[in-house]
Structure formats: C-alpha cells, structure tokens
Design a protein around this motif. Structure first.
Motif, PDB file in Angstrom:
ATOM      1  N   UNK A   1       9.636   1.161   7.139  1.00  0.00           N
ATOM      2  CA  UNK A   1      10.102   0.160   8.100  1.00  0.00           C
ATOM      3  C   UNK A   1      11.462  -0.339   7.644  1.00  0.00           C
ATOM      4  N   UNK A   2      12.274  -0.795   8.591  1.00  0.00           N
ATOM      5  CA  UNK A   2      13.570  -1.390   8.271  1.00  0.00           C
ATOM      6  C   UNK A   2      13.637  -2.746   8.971  1.00  0.00           C
ATOM      7  N   UNK A   3      13.919  -3.787   8.185  1.00  0.00           N
ATOM      8  CA  UNK A   3      14.010  -5.146   8.717  1.00  0.00           C
ATOM      9  C   UNK A   3      15.311  -5.789   8.257  1.00  0.00           C
ATOM     10  N   UNK A   4      15.671  -6.875   8.908  1.00  0.00           N
ATOM     11  CA  UNK A   4      16.869  -7.624   8.541  1.00  0.00           C
ATOM     12  C   UNK A   4      16.468  -8.886   7.786  1.00  0.00           C
ATOM     13  N   UNK A   5      17.279  -9.260   6.799  1.00  0.00           N
ATOM     14  CA  UNK A   5      17.022 -10.479   6.028  1.00  0.00           C
ATOM     15  C   UNK A   5      18.326 -11.248   5.831  1.00  0.00           C
ATOM     16  N   UNK A   6      18.261 -12.559   6.031  1.00  0.00           N
ATOM     17  CA  UNK A   6      19.350 -13.461   5.654  1.00  0.00           C
ATOM     18  C   UNK A   6      18.909 -14.180   4.387  1.00  0.00           C
ATOM     19  N   UNK A   7      19.653 -13.969   3.310  1.00  0.00           N
ATOM     20  CA  UNK A   7      19.301 -14.516   1.995  1.00  0.00           C
ATOM     21  C   UNK A   7      20.291 -15.608   1.614  1.00  0.00           C
ATOM     22  N   UNK A   8      19.770 -16.731   1.144  1.00  0.00           N
ATOM     23  CA  UNK A   8      20.604 -17.868   0.755  1.00  0.00           C
ATOM     24  C   UNK A   8      20.332 -18.269  -0.691  1.00  0.00           C
ATOM     25  N   UNK A   9      21.374 -18.784  -1.345  1.00  0.00           N
ATOM     26  CA  UNK A   9      21.213 -19.477  -2.628  1.00  0.00           C
ATOM     27  C   UNK A   9      22.289 -20.550  -2.701  1.00  0.00           C
ATOM     28  N   UNK A  10      22.196 -21.440  -3.701  1.00  0.00           N
ATOM     29  CA  UNK A  10      23.185 -22.508  -3.882  1.00  0.00           C
ATOM     30  C   UNK A  10      23.408 -23.286  -2.566  1.00  0.00           C
ATOM     31  N   UNK A  11      22.309 -23.621  -1.904  1.00  0.00           N
ATOM     32  CA  UNK A  11      22.410 -24.200  -0.559  1.00  0.00           C
ATOM     33  C   UNK A  11      23.074 -25.576  -0.541  1.00  0.00           C
TER      34      UNK A  11
ATOM     35  N   UNK B   1       0.839  -1.188   0.000  1.00  0.00           N
ATOM     36  CA  UNK B   1       0.000   0.000   0.000  1.00  0.00           C
ATOM     37  C   UNK B   1       0.883   1.250   0.000  1.00  0.00           C
ATOM     38  N   UNK B   2       0.836   2.061   1.059  1.00  0.00           N
ATOM     39  CA  UNK B   2       1.604   3.308   1.037  1.00  0.00           C
ATOM     40  C   UNK B   2       2.824   3.255   1.960  1.00  0.00           C
ATOM     41  N   UNK B   3       3.316   2.057   2.213  1.00  0.00           N
ATOM     42  CA  UNK B   3       4.446   1.913   3.145  1.00  0.00           C
ATOM     43  C   UNK B   3       5.586   1.152   2.484  1.00  0.00           C
ATOM     44  N   UNK B   4       6.800   1.674   2.667  1.00  0.00           N
ATOM     45  CA  UNK B   4       8.012   1.071   2.121  1.00  0.00           C
ATOM     46  C   UNK B   4       8.764   0.340   3.228  1.00  0.00           C
ATOM     47  N   UNK B   5       9.282  -0.845   2.915  1.00  0.00           N
ATOM     48  CA  UNK B   5      10.140  -1.575   3.850  1.00  0.00           C
ATOM     49  C   UNK B   5      11.506  -1.775   3.225  1.00  0.00           C
ATOM     50  N   UNK B   6      12.542  -1.379   3.945  1.00  0.00           N
ATOM     51  CA  UNK B   6      13.918  -1.627   3.531  1.00  0.00           C
ATOM     52  C   UNK B   6      14.410  -2.884   4.234  1.00  0.00           C
ATOM     53  N   UNK B   7      15.040  -3.775   3.474  1.00  0.00           N
ATOM     54  CA  UNK B   7      15.557  -5.018   4.020  1.00  0.00           C
ATOM     55  C   UNK B   7      17.089  -4.997   3.973  1.00  0.00           C
ATOM     56  N   UNK B   8      17.708  -4.846   5.149  1.00  0.00           N
ATOM     57  CA  UNK B   8      19.164  -4.911   5.255  1.00  0.00           C
ATOM     58  C   UNK B   8      19.542  -6.386   5.136  1.00  0.00           C
TER      59      UNK B   8
END
Length: 314
Positions: free
Chosen positions: A245-255, A172-179
């Motif tokens: 909003x600011x949130x943290x993310x751990x992203x994986x690939x080639x597991x 909607x009208x809210x942005x979230x940044x994912x560190x």
C-alpha cells in the motif's frame, strides 16, 4: 578497490548512531538495476556514486568548504580517498551550513543572504535514527526522494514527484510505504500543506513509482541499512505491487516554532486535506514527534484526518 570503499562507507555509516549521516540508495526509476548512493550530512550532500562498484564518484559542492571559515584542514585527494581523509571536516562544514546562526551573523559566509537549513538537518537525523522496521516501528528508506516525471509517462503527473522522506511500515505480510512531507519551522510553510497534498496525491498510486519504492526498500535491506527480522527480509525480497500500500503522511516536529504563527494556515489546510482526500479516495495521515531520537517513528503516532478536526500536536 572501489567496491571495498563502498562497503567501508556503508560500515562507517552504520556505526554512526548520532544521526549526522544518512546514506540514501536511489535506484533509477527507468532502470531499476542501477542505483546511485547519495551521502547526506546535516541535510547537505557530501558525495554520490554508483552502486555497487563506486564508480561515477562525485564529491560535494565545493561551495560547502566556505563553511569551514578557514578553520578546518582539507587533504587534497580524490574520490573515496578525499572523502575518508576529510570526513570530520566535511561533516563540520555541513553542520555549519545547516545551523550555525552565530557565524552567519558575524558575516563569515560571503555572498547572498545566508540561509539556515534547520529543517533539512532535522530531516537527516530522523532518517538516520529510524532504520528499524517492525510491526510497531516505521523505518525511513529515503530522504529527498525524487523521480523524473518524464521517465514515468503519466499524463496526470506534471511535476517531478518529490518527498522529504519515504517511510515504510508493515503489518503481517503487507508493506505500507508512506510518502512523507516534513515540517518543523515557520519558514518551512513557504509551500502550503495543501499544495504538497495536491502534488503528492497525483503520483502516490502510480505502478512505476510503486516498483521504484519496492526496489528502494530492497536495496536498503540488501546492504543491511534496514534493521529487521529475517522473516521480514524474506518477505521484502519477494514483494510486488499487488501486496503493498502507498499512503501520504504529514510529519511535524518542533511545533512550538510554528503552531501559533501558523494557526489559521494549519486549520485551513487540515480542512482542505480532509475534504480533498475523501473525494480523491487517497489515504492520508499525519504525525507529530516531540523529540528526534532513535526509533521515534512509532506506528502508533500516525493519526487520521477527521471531519471537523484539527492537527493535534499534544
């Protein structure tokens, strides 16, 4: 002419849809009106310069040229002329630096023990191929995101904040940044996920960094490096720290390259992050992508940490 060169470079980067190059626009955290552009290829930096006029141009570390193995021609020019004249050769060198294991084994790179940069190359592709922002898709707005702790002036921040990527989503009208911290190789676990959580959780809620993140997004929208509808562009032009909003993310690939050898590490870190984030009141998620491709960062891949849970890579 410099400003024309900047626009030419932006156009060149936008026309390449194979993930080889990513143009990062980095505002100065203590001077948001000044932005420095960094051009990455396969995770290596080709050049950087000041926006919007293209002054202060610095070409890549000449050490990269050893990865040509004497096989590529380099035209002896300066500034943007050097960059455009040597574009293909520079990209090939960056590719060799990132992942040319065969030539490393043959001893074609002299000096200290050669090191492949698979994770940076993959990070580069994810960033370059995920520029569309919508209710369903996350866009990457920076890679190798870093700010100087001395310019933030926050007692709890005792390191220079750094993240592999910054992603952005909207609802909607809210942005979230994912560190975002990214892992895709066994070697990439040299610093544990728990340590990365401890570092990132200190600075994710700092107002000066929030303003910096907003400016980073606005700069990419300004130069057409984020693909989104006009109503989203209009919203981004007017956002403030109160409606993000600011949130943290751990992203994986080639597991498959690490999930068995790091099974206990993953389990212990999962538990640590879950428990610590609850006590810290920090929102943290994780995600796994099976293949790096255009628009692979769907919002639906984000998962919550759960009590007694573990990383689900399926």
């Amino acid at each position: 002419m410099s400003k024309d060169n900047v626009l030419k470079l932006i156009s060149k980067c936008k026309s390449m849809n194979d993930g080889k190059v990513f143009l990062s626009l980095k505002p100065r955290v203590d001077d948001l009106e000044t932005t420095v552009a960094h051009l990455y290829s396969f995770g290596g930096e080709m050049c950087h310069f000041n926006m919007p006029d293209g002054d202060g141009f610095h070409i890549w570390d000449k050490e990269y040229e050893k990865y040509s193995y004497g096989s590529y021609e380099f035209v002896n020019k300066r500034g943007f002329d050097y960059l455009f004249s040597n574009w293909d050769s520079m990209i090939k060198c960056c590719c060799n630096r990132a992942c040319d294991k065969d030539n490393f084994k043959k001893g074609k790179v002299s000096g200290k023990e050669p090191r492949n940069h698979y994770e940076r190359e993959r990070e580069n592709r994810i960033a370059a191929l995920n520029s569309k922002l919508s209710e369903d898709l996350l866009a990457v707005i920076d890679m190798e995101y870093s700010v100087d702790k001395n310019k933030i002036v926050d007692a709890k921040i005792d390191k220079n904040p750094k993240a592999d990527m910054v992603c952005v989503g909207m609802e909607e009208d809210r942005i979230t940044f994912y560190i975002t911290e990214y892992k895709s190789t066994e070697d990439g676990f040299g610093v544990s996920l728990a340590e990365h959580y401890d570092d990132m959780s200190k600075y994710y809620d700092n107002d000066k960094i929030k303003k910096h993140l907003i400016k980073t997004l606005q700069e990419r929208v300004k130069y057409g490096l984020v693909d989104c509808e006009q109503k989203i562009k209009d919203m981004i032009c007017n956002i403030s720290i109160e409606n993000i909003d600011v949130e943290l993310v751990f992203l994986f690939s080639h597991v498959d390259e690490f999930k068995n050898s790091k099974k206990n590490v993953l389990k212990n870190n999962y538990k640590y992050i879950f428990e610590k984030s609850k006590s810290d009141s920090v929102t943290v998620k994780y995600a796994c992508i099976k293949s790096i491709e255009k628009s692979c960062l769907k919002k639906s891949i984000l998962k919550d940490f759960k009590d007694g849970g573990e990383f689900e890579f399926g």
